[in-house]
Design a protein around this motif. Structure first.
Motif, PDB file in Angstrom:
ATOM      1  N   ASP A 197      58.609  89.090  53.971  1.00 53.09           N
ATOM      2  CA  ASP A 197      58.877  87.566  54.053  1.00 53.09           C
ATOM      3  C   ASP A 197      59.623  88.068  55.730  1.00 53.09           C
ATOM      4  OD1 ASP A 197      57.625  86.892  51.863  1.00 53.09           O
ATOM      5  OD2 ASP A 197      59.140  85.984  50.714  1.00 53.09           O
ATOM      6  N   TRP A 211      64.387  73.987  56.497  1.00 52.13           N
ATOM      7  CA  TRP A 211      62.777  74.263  56.000  1.00 52.13           C
ATOM      8  C   TRP A 211      62.081  75.357  56.641  1.00 52.13           C
ATOM      9  CZ3 TRP A 211      59.820  71.534  52.281  1.00 52.13           C
ATOM     10  CH2 TRP A 211      60.129  70.587  51.414  1.00 52.13           C
ATOM     11  N   ARG A 219      53.076  80.164  52.206  1.00 52.93           N
ATOM     12  CA  ARG A 219      54.127  79.559  52.041  1.00 52.93           C
ATOM     13  C   ARG A 219      55.270  78.777  52.944  1.00 52.93           C
ATOM     14  NH1 ARG A 219      56.709  84.248  49.686  1.00 52.93           N
ATOM     15  NH2 ARG A 219      58.715  82.926  50.775  1.00 52.93           N
ATOM     16  N   ASP A 221      59.235  77.037  53.110  1.00 52.13           N
ATOM     17  CA  ASP A 221      60.594  76.951  52.236  1.00 52.13           C
ATOM     18  C   ASP A 221      61.238  76.395  52.533  1.00 52.13           C
ATOM     19  OD1 ASP A 221      59.025  79.112  50.293  1.00 52.13           O
ATOM     20  OD2 ASP A 221      60.416  80.268  51.433  1.00 52.13           O
ATOM     21  N   TYR A 223      65.298  75.769  52.014  1.00 51.43           N
ATOM     22  CA  TYR A 223      66.739  76.195  51.726  1.00 51.43           C
ATOM     23  C   TYR A 223      68.217  75.204  51.860  1.00 51.43           C
ATOM     24  CZ  TYR A 223      64.665  80.900  51.714  1.00 51.43           C
ATOM     25  OH  TYR A 223      64.009  82.094  51.186  1.00 51.43           O
ATOM     26  N   ARG A 229      67.864  78.984  48.081  1.00 50.02           N
ATOM     27  CA  ARG A 229      66.199  78.830  48.268  1.00 50.02           C
ATOM     28  C   ARG A 229      65.814  77.121  47.040  1.00 50.02           C
ATOM     29  NH1 ARG A 229      60.583  82.553  48.184  1.00 50.02           N
ATOM     30  NH2 ARG A 229      61.547  82.442  45.840  1.00 50.02           N
ATOM     31  N   SER A 232      59.564  76.347  46.834  1.00 54.28           N
ATOM     32  CA  SER A 232      58.484  76.717  48.051  1.00 54.28           C
ATOM     33  C   SER A 232      57.327  76.156  47.083  1.00 54.28           C
ATOM     34  CB  SER A 232      58.750  77.908  47.128  1.00 54.28           C
ATOM     35  OG  SER A 232      57.884  78.993  48.058  1.00 54.28           O
TER      36      SER A 232
END
Length: 293
Positions: A197, A211, A219, A221, A223, A229, A232
């Motif tokens: 990641d 984002w 993905r 995600d 936060y 997080r 997702s």
């Protein structure tokens, strides 16, 4: 369930740099390795494009008209009406193994862009930097020792700046002085724990959440401001690269993706790799002001 629609199946080698123009109601974006600037009108479905003389890195609207951007060799202005590029500054003319990458305007009308090491066949060197171009066109080095500049975004109140080196599994946050554009007190905001990641292009929504696109993992995600997080989203292709809110109500998250010169057999089962996607994520974004210079 998040609704995901491909609005332009561009097959971009390295789609990036999403910027919404609220006046024209169009999304500007680029294909770095394809050396193109795109302008997509979601309402009409029309996409116009212009070739760039070098790899583009990122773009922003310019208050006086046209775009501000970086390409491999520095900062430029671009006039879509004439397709002319005007060189502004090249702060890394002494570094042939770097090129400009991610960036965007801050909320006060300055333009930021960082560089990355890109020299096929050579061992990675952390020689890139993040730069701020002020409205008087002076350029300032803000962070150095970077492998690949990414993850740039600001909190809604402009007290925080987010930034990542994609050769690390970390997104940092800095205290940001909106009046001067200075940063300090860099610290870890996100430390990815899943192998592979990394952060690519990012944005911040109206609720102050961050984002981030996660390339090769397919993905996007979200936060919260504490680095937790919250959500997702799985994309229909494996290489999302950048995201930004747009649409008349700033309630559409636009996401670019990339083919990355891979053969079609590696993309089997994916939907529209290299396409531009529109996501209904249930929150609104914030406008990015134009560069004031």
């Amino acid at each position: 369930m998040v609704e995901i629609t491909c609005i332009h199946d561009a097959g971009a080698q390295l789609g990036e740099a999403t910027i919404w123009d609220p006046d024209a109601a169009v999304l500007w974006w680029i294909d770095i390795w394809g050396q193109r600037i795109f302008r997509t009108n979601p309402a009409s479905g029309r996409t116009d494009s212009w070739e760039t003389p070098e790899y583009p890195g990122c773009i922003g609207l310019r208050k006086s008209g046209g775009l501000v951007l970086t390409m491999r060799s520095g900062f430029y202005f671009f006039d879509p009406e004439t397709a002319e590029f005007t060189a502004v500054a090249d702060p890394e003319s002494h570094l042939p193994d770097t090129r400009f990458n991610d960036g965007k305007p801050d909320r006060q009308g300055r333009f930021w862009s960082g560089t990355m090491f890109e020299a096929p066949g050579k061992e990675l060197e952390f020689i890139g930097s993040l730069y701020r171009m002020d409205t008087d066109l002076t350029v300032h080095r803000m962070i150095d020792g970077i492998g690949c500049s990414n993850g740039l975004a600001w909190s809604p109140d402009s007290t925080r700046m987010y930034f990542s080196d994609s050769h690390t599994p970390v997104v940092n946050v800095y205290d940001f002085d909106a009046a001067t554009g200075e940063i300090e007190n860099g610290r870890t905001f996100i430390e990815f724990t899943e192998p592979g990641d990394i952060a690519d292009g990012t944005t911040v929504d109206a609720e102050g959440c961050y984002w981030v696109t996660i390339p090769f993992k397919g993905r996007v995600d979200r936060y919260d401001p504490d680095g937790i997080r919250m959500a997702s989203i799985t994309m229909p292709t494996d290489l999302p690269t950048c995201c930004e809110f747009g649409g008349p109500d700033l309630d559409v998250l636009y996401v670019t993706t990339a083919v990355l010169k891979r053969p079609m057999e590696e993309l089997k089962g994916q939907t529209s790799p290299g396409g531009l996607f529109a996501l209904d994520v249930g929150v609104k974004g914030l406008p990015l002001p134009a560069f004031e210079g």
